[in-house]
Write an enzyme that holds these catalytic residues in place. Structure first.
Site, PDB file in Angstrom:
ATOM      1  N   GLY A   1     -16.424  31.514 -36.536  1.00  0.00           N
ATOM      2  CA  GLY A   1     -16.859  31.888 -37.913  1.00  0.00           C
ATOM      3  C   GLY A   1     -17.990  32.201 -38.335  1.00  0.00           C
ATOM      4  O   GLY A   1     -19.030  32.248 -36.243  1.00  0.00           O
TER       5      GLY A   1
ATOM      6  N   TYR B   1     -14.005  23.239 -53.366  1.00  0.00           N
ATOM      7  CA  TYR B   1     -15.049  23.644 -51.961  1.00  0.00           C
ATOM      8  C   TYR B   1     -15.986  22.252 -52.080  1.00  0.00           C
ATOM      9  O   TYR B   1     -16.070  21.163 -50.938  1.00  0.00           O
ATOM     10  CB  TYR B   1     -16.041  24.594 -52.174  1.00  0.00           C
ATOM     11  CG  TYR B   1     -16.777  24.907 -50.306  1.00  0.00           C
ATOM     12  CD1 TYR B   1     -16.530  25.021 -49.485  1.00  0.00           C
ATOM     13  CD2 TYR B   1     -18.163  25.017 -50.650  1.00  0.00           C
ATOM     14  CE1 TYR B   1     -16.735  25.009 -49.150  1.00  0.00           C
ATOM     15  CE2 TYR B   1     -19.036  25.536 -49.740  1.00  0.00           C
ATOM     16  CZ  TYR B   1     -18.433  25.360 -48.631  1.00  0.00           C
ATOM     17  OH  TYR B   1     -19.083  25.471 -47.665  1.00  0.00           O
TER      18      TYR B   1
ATOM     19  N   LYS C   1     -15.253  19.343 -48.987  1.00  0.00           N
ATOM     20  CA  LYS C   1     -16.811  18.471 -48.927  1.00  0.00           C
ATOM     21  C   LYS C   1     -17.414  16.870 -48.869  1.00  0.00           C
ATOM     22  O   LYS C   1     -17.965  16.100 -48.508  1.00  0.00           O
ATOM     23  CB  LYS C   1     -18.276  19.724 -49.236  1.00  0.00           C
ATOM     24  CG  LYS C   1     -17.588  20.802 -48.475  1.00  0.00           C
ATOM     25  CD  LYS C   1     -17.463  20.973 -46.985  1.00  0.00           C
ATOM     26  CE  LYS C   1     -17.681  22.640 -45.723  1.00  0.00           C
ATOM     27  NZ  LYS C   1     -17.524  22.035 -44.573  1.00  0.00           N
TER      28      LYS C   1
END
Ligand code: UDP
Length: 314
Positions: free
Chosen positions: A13, A148, A152
């Site tokens: 990434g 998301y 997290k």
């Protein structure tokens, strides 16, 4: 922490691949794991054949095992652009939850240090500004960004539980907007969108009125901060980001200046739950890690534009 064997999930990434470069550059061995859902082989191609580099194509939301000794596990796998995680809501939830659990299990088995790439999104649309690590945040769990943010947040809770229950040596970084070469041209984030639009002479797409703020950290500074935290004695969480805040409209103006583009601006709808302001309080990073960003926004944008120009030509 150098001359170690380090696992980097999300190694192909944007941040993960820059981390692989930095770790190999200081003499560590790297096992990069990526399922290539948003990562790109092009980001690590140059490392094939480099001594100490191994690449494994795997989704860490499923059981993960790496043979041999490991000194640190860095969990960076996740879609990170809002566009990506809105398109991949369930894989995003899984890699932040199951992926964190699996990689913590790997760290536990190997007796390795564990580093979690967390995010400024844990603060949601913050009501405290700038955001210190002590702020608990303002997240909408059922909104589209919740996939998301909550993954997290769960990841942080899981890492702390492994730290407390199993004595795992944990580090948690809260990463704010970062940018630089290897941002995918189509990834939908503001810096890549504006630079590509400016370079192509297309309109720059400002969402909402462009008055929302972000603080942009150049990737070299970001990686230096992440490694300083990895090597430190501090569990965290620690904000690693640039405290210089800009409105999105200011960013558009600076992108036009840096690229010399005459692209017009167009205004588009603001995404749901788009945070209205974001800026890290970096007191902890300065005090504990003696870290602060050094690269000016304009300089970082110029370097990123040069890289994007090459990619777009190809
Ligand atoms: N944004 C924008 N135009 C774009 C892409 C993003 O105005 O083409 C805005 C977006 O609404 C947000 C900010 O830029 O307020 C940063 O968006 P990004 O997707 O880069 O990351 P975020 O900080 O929201 O995770």
């Amino acid at each position: 922490m150098s001359n170690r064997r380090v696992v980097v999930t999300g190694g192909a990434g944007f941040l993960g691949s820059h981390l692989c470069d930095a770790l190999l550059g200081r003499g560590d061995q790297v096992v990069a794991i990526d399922n290539l859902s948003t990562g790109k082989m092009a980001n690590v191609e140059h490392l094939f054949g480099a001594e100490g580099f191994t690449f494994v194509r795997h989704d860490v939301s499923s059981y993960v095992w790496v043979p041999g000794p490991i000194d640190a596990v860095l969990h960076f796998a996740s879609p990170a652009s809002p566009r990506d995680y809105l398109e991949l809501p369930i894989p995003t939830l899984k890699v932040g939850s199951l992926g964190t659990h699996n990689t913590l299990g790997l760290a536990k088995d190997k007796g390795a240090r564990y580093f979690l790439a967390s995010t400024s999104e844990v603060y949601g649309d913050p009501q405290v500004h700038p955001q210190p690590e002590s702020y608990w945040g303002h997240v909408n769990p059922v909104g589209p960004r919740g996939v998301y943010d909550e993954a997290k947040r769960f990841g942080e809770a899981m890492a702390m539980a492994y730290h407390r229950a199993h004595g795992i040596d944990v580090r948690i970084a809260r990463i704010f907007n970062s940018f630089g070469p290897r941002l995918r041209p189509g990834d939908g984030r503001v810096v890549s969108n504006f630079l590509v639009q400016a370079l192509r002479g297309e309109p720059l797409t400002l969402y909402g009125d462009g008055a929302q703020t972000r603080s942009f950290c150049y990737v070299d500074d970001e990686v230096r901060g992440l490694l300083a935290l990895l090597d430190s004695d501090h569990v965290g969480p620690v904000n690693i980001g640039n405290p210089e805040e800009h409105t999105v409209a200011e960013l558009a103006r600076i992108v036009l200046e840096v690229t010399g583009s005459t692209s017009p601006l167009v205004f588009e709808e603001l995404p749901v739950d788009d945070p209205s302001q974001r800026r890290p309080d970096t007191t902890l990073a300065r005090r504990l890690l003696d870290w602060e960003p050094e690269i000016e926004l304009r300089d970082g944008l110029a370097r990123t534009a040069a890289w994007l120009e090459e990619v777009l030509e190809r």
